[in-house]
Motif scaffolding. Structure first.
Motif, PDB file in Angstrom:
ATOM      1  N   ILE A   5      25.150 -52.856  51.416  1.00 21.40           N
ATOM      2  CA  ILE A   5      24.256 -54.011  51.377  1.00 21.40           C
ATOM      3  C   ILE A   5      23.707 -54.092  49.964  1.00 21.40           C
ATOM      4  O   ILE A   5      23.170 -53.111  49.452  1.00 21.40           O
ATOM      5  N   VAL A   6      23.867 -55.250  49.338  1.00 21.17           N
ATOM      6  CA  VAL A   6      23.381 -55.433  47.970  1.00 21.17           C
ATOM      7  C   VAL A   6      22.496 -56.673  47.931  1.00 21.17           C
ATOM      8  O   VAL A   6      22.885 -57.737  48.417  1.00 21.17           O
ATOM      9  N   LYS A   7      21.299 -56.500  47.378  1.00 23.57           N
ATOM     10  CA  LYS A   7      20.359 -57.608  47.203  1.00 23.57           C
ATOM     11  C   LYS A   7      20.407 -58.049  45.744  1.00 23.57           C
ATOM     12  O   LYS A   7      20.223 -57.245  44.834  1.00 23.57           O
ATOM     13  N   LEU A   8      20.653 -59.343  45.544  1.00 25.67           N
ATOM     14  CA  LEU A   8      20.775 -59.911  44.203  1.00 25.67           C
ATOM     15  C   LEU A   8      19.777 -61.040  44.046  1.00 25.67           C
ATOM     16  O   LEU A   8      19.712 -61.940  44.893  1.00 25.67           O
ATOM     17  N   SER A   9      19.009 -61.009  42.990  1.00 28.63           N
ATOM     18  CA  SER A   9      18.058 -62.070  42.686  1.00 28.63           C
ATOM     19  C   SER A   9      18.576 -62.816  41.454  1.00 28.63           C
ATOM     20  O   SER A   9      18.716 -62.240  40.378  1.00 28.63           O
ATOM     21  N   ILE A  10      18.856 -64.099  41.637  1.00 28.63           N
ATOM     22  CA  ILE A  10      19.544 -64.901  40.620  1.00 28.63           C
ATOM     23  C   ILE A  10      18.579 -65.932  40.020  1.00 28.63           C
ATOM     24  O   ILE A  10      17.796 -66.563  40.735  1.00 28.63           O
ATOM     25  N   GLN A  11      18.665 -66.119  38.719  1.00 27.63           N
ATOM     26  CA  GLN A  11      17.859 -67.131  38.028  1.00 27.63           C
ATOM     27  C   GLN A  11      18.200 -68.523  38.568  1.00 27.63           C
ATOM     28  O   GLN A  11      19.363 -68.805  38.886  1.00 27.63           O
ATOM     29  N   ASP A  12      17.193 -69.380  38.647  1.00 30.23           N
ATOM     30  CA  ASP A  12      17.373 -70.739  39.179  1.00 30.23           C
ATOM     31  C   ASP A  12      18.561 -71.464  38.559  1.00 30.23           C
ATOM     32  O   ASP A  12      19.358 -72.072  39.266  1.00 30.23           O
ATOM     33  N   ASN A  13      18.657 -71.405  37.254  1.00 25.03           N
ATOM     34  CA  ASN A  13      19.694 -72.186  36.565  1.00 25.03           C
ATOM     35  C   ASN A  13      21.096 -71.593  36.723  1.00 25.03           C
ATOM     36  O   ASN A  13      22.065 -72.184  36.265  1.00 25.03           O
ATOM     37  N   HIS A  14      21.221 -70.450  37.398  1.00 23.74           N
ATOM     38  CA  HIS A  14      22.538 -69.824  37.581  1.00 23.74           C
ATOM     39  C   HIS A  14      22.981 -69.767  39.044  1.00 23.74           C
ATOM     40  O   HIS A  14      24.048 -69.220  39.339  1.00 23.74           O
ATOM     41  N   ILE A  15      22.195 -70.316  39.948  1.00 25.38           N
ATOM     42  CA  ILE A  15      22.518 -70.203  41.377  1.00 25.38           C
ATOM     43  C   ILE A  15      23.878 -70.814  41.693  1.00 25.38           C
ATOM     44  O   ILE A  15      24.706 -70.191  42.363  1.00 25.38           O
ATOM     45  N   ASN A  16      24.133 -72.024  41.236  1.00 28.23           N
ATOM     46  CA  ASN A  16      25.421 -72.659  41.528  1.00 28.23           C
ATOM     47  C   ASN A  16      26.579 -71.907  40.882  1.00 28.23           C
ATOM     48  O   ASN A  16      27.644 -71.758  41.495  1.00 28.23           O
ATOM     49  N   ASN A  46      13.803 -68.143  50.091  1.00 31.41           N
ATOM     50  CA  ASN A  46      13.851 -67.938  48.641  1.00 31.41           C
ATOM     51  C   ASN A  46      15.286 -68.152  48.175  1.00 31.41           C
ATOM     52  O   ASN A  46      16.131 -67.262  48.325  1.00 31.41           O
ATOM     53  N   LYS A  47      15.562 -69.307  47.609  1.00 30.31           N
ATOM     54  CA  LYS A  47      16.928 -69.675  47.245  1.00 30.31           C
ATOM     55  C   LYS A  47      17.524 -68.768  46.169  1.00 30.31           C
ATOM     56  O   LYS A  47      18.730 -68.783  45.946  1.00 30.31           O
ATOM     57  N   ASN A  48      16.698 -67.962  45.512  1.00 27.86           N
ATOM     58  CA  ASN A  48      17.171 -67.070  44.449  1.00 27.86           C
ATOM     59  C   ASN A  48      17.717 -65.745  44.977  1.00 27.86           C
ATOM     60  O   ASN A  48      18.361 -65.015  44.242  1.00 27.86           O
ATOM     61  N   ILE A  49      17.434 -65.417  46.234  1.00 25.18           N
ATOM     62  CA  ILE A  49      17.794 -64.114  46.778  1.00 25.18           C
ATOM     63  C   ILE A  49      19.073 -64.226  47.604  1.00 25.18           C
ATOM     64  O   ILE A  49      19.168 -65.039  48.533  1.00 25.18           O
ATOM     65  N   PHE A  50      20.032 -63.361  47.261  1.00 30.77           N
ATOM     66  CA  PHE A  50      21.308 -63.281  47.964  1.00 30.77           C
ATOM     67  C   PHE A  50      21.541 -61.844  48.402  1.00 30.77           C
ATOM     68  O   PHE A  50      21.042 -60.905  47.778  1.00 30.77           O
ATOM     69  N   PHE A  51      22.295 -61.695  49.468  1.00 24.63           N
ATOM     70  CA  PHE A  51      22.708 -60.381  49.954  1.00 24.63           C
ATOM     71  C   PHE A  51      24.205 -60.393  50.177  1.00 24.63           C
ATOM     72  O   PHE A  51      24.737 -61.357  50.727  1.00 24.63           O
ATOM     73  N   THR A  52      24.867 -59.343  49.747  1.00 27.14           N
ATOM     74  CA  THR A  52      26.252 -59.153  50.144  1.00 27.14           C
ATOM     75  C   THR A  52      26.300 -58.003  51.141  1.00 27.14           C
ATOM     76  O   THR A  52      25.575 -57.019  51.004  1.00 27.14           O
ATOM     77  N   TYR A  53      27.112 -58.185  52.162  1.00 24.64           N
ATOM     78  CA  TYR A  53      27.392 -57.139  53.137  1.00 24.64           C
ATOM     79  C   TYR A  53      28.890 -56.896  53.072  1.00 24.64           C
ATOM     80  O   TYR A  53      29.682 -57.835  53.212  1.00 24.64           O
ATOM     81  N   SER A  54      29.261 -55.663  52.854  1.00 25.82           N
ATOM     82  CA  SER A  54      30.683 -55.333  52.848  1.00 25.82           C
ATOM     83  C   SER A  54      30.893 -54.031  53.603  1.00 25.82           C
ATOM     84  O   SER A  54      30.044 -53.144  53.588  1.00 25.82           O
ATOM     85  N   LYS A  85      16.158 -56.632  38.981  1.00 23.17           N
ATOM     86  CA  LYS A  85      17.156 -55.580  39.121  1.00 23.17           C
ATOM     87  C   LYS A  85      17.764 -55.635  40.526  1.00 23.17           C
ATOM     88  O   LYS A  85      17.029 -55.720  41.518  1.00 23.17           O
ATOM     89  N   PRO A  86      19.093 -55.600  40.624  1.00 17.31           N
ATOM     90  CA  PRO A  86      19.704 -55.601  41.953  1.00 17.31           C
ATOM     91  C   PRO A  86      19.380 -54.306  42.698  1.00 17.31           C
ATOM     92  O   PRO A  86      19.118 -53.268  42.088  1.00 17.31           O
ATOM     93  N   GLU A  87      19.392 -54.400  44.016  1.00 14.20           N
ATOM     94  CA  GLU A  87      19.163 -53.239  44.860  1.00 14.20           C
ATOM     95  C   GLU A  87      20.372 -53.076  45.770  1.00 14.20           C
ATOM     96  O   GLU A  87      20.956 -54.069  46.204  1.00 14.20           O
ATOM     97  N   ALA A  88      20.745 -51.827  46.044  1.00 12.66           N
ATOM     98  CA  ALA A  88      21.922 -51.586  46.880  1.00 12.66           C
ATOM     99  C   ALA A  88      21.688 -50.395  47.794  1.00 12.66           C
ATOM    100  O   ALA A  88      21.011 -49.434  47.426  1.00 12.66           O
ATOM    101  N   TRP A  89      22.258 -50.505  48.987  1.00  9.46           N
ATOM    102  CA  TRP A  89      22.172 -49.447  49.977  1.00  9.46           C
ATOM    103  C   TRP A  89      23.553 -49.219  50.564  1.00  9.46           C
ATOM    104  O   TRP A  89      24.278 -50.171  50.860  1.00  9.46           O
ATOM    105  N   SER A  90      23.902 -47.976  50.757  1.00  5.75           N
ATOM    106  CA  SER A  90      25.094 -47.597  51.518  1.00  5.75           C
ATOM    107  C   SER A  90      24.593 -47.002  52.824  1.00  5.75           C
ATOM    108  O   SER A  90      23.811 -46.043  52.815  1.00  5.75           O
TER     109      SER A  90
END
Length: 98
Positions: A5-16, A46-54, A85-90
């Motif tokens: 699980i990775v949490k990514l916070s992206i700047q507004d102007n880079h979301i797309n 919060n449109k800036n916060i994304f999570f990847t699950y793999s 800073k991104p955060e990640a958990w295994s």
């Protein structure tokens, strides 16, 4: 199996740009040896916060991906887009109900 699980916070102007890059790379990531599942989520409030699950066969498979040219190329594009800073958990999956 290992769940990453990775949490990514992206700047507004880079979301797309971030979303487009993920869409362009998602099949490469999913088809990487040892990857069994991949999803991208966007926080509801919060449109800036994304999570990847793999899902990965094991920690070795995840580390092979993290040391691959594919990951390095994706990270080089993504890293400048962060606003935190991104955060990640295994983690180990203990239960799953369909």
């Amino acid at each position: 199996m290992l769940v990453r699980i990775v949490k990514l916070s992206i700047q507004d102007n880079h979301i797309n740009t971030f979303k487009n890059n993920f869409n362009n790379q998602k099949l490469h990531i999913r088809n990487f040896k040892g990857c069994q599942f991949l999803e991208l989520y966007n926080d509801k409030h919060n449109k800036n916060i994304f999570f990847t699950y793999s899902y990965w066969e094991d920690e070795t498979a995840l580390n092979n991906y993290r040391n691959s040219e594919l990951f390095k190329s994706i990270w080089a594009i993504t890293k400048p887009m962060f606003n935190a800073k991104p955060e990640a958990w295994s983690v180990d999956k203990l239960a799953s109900l369909p």
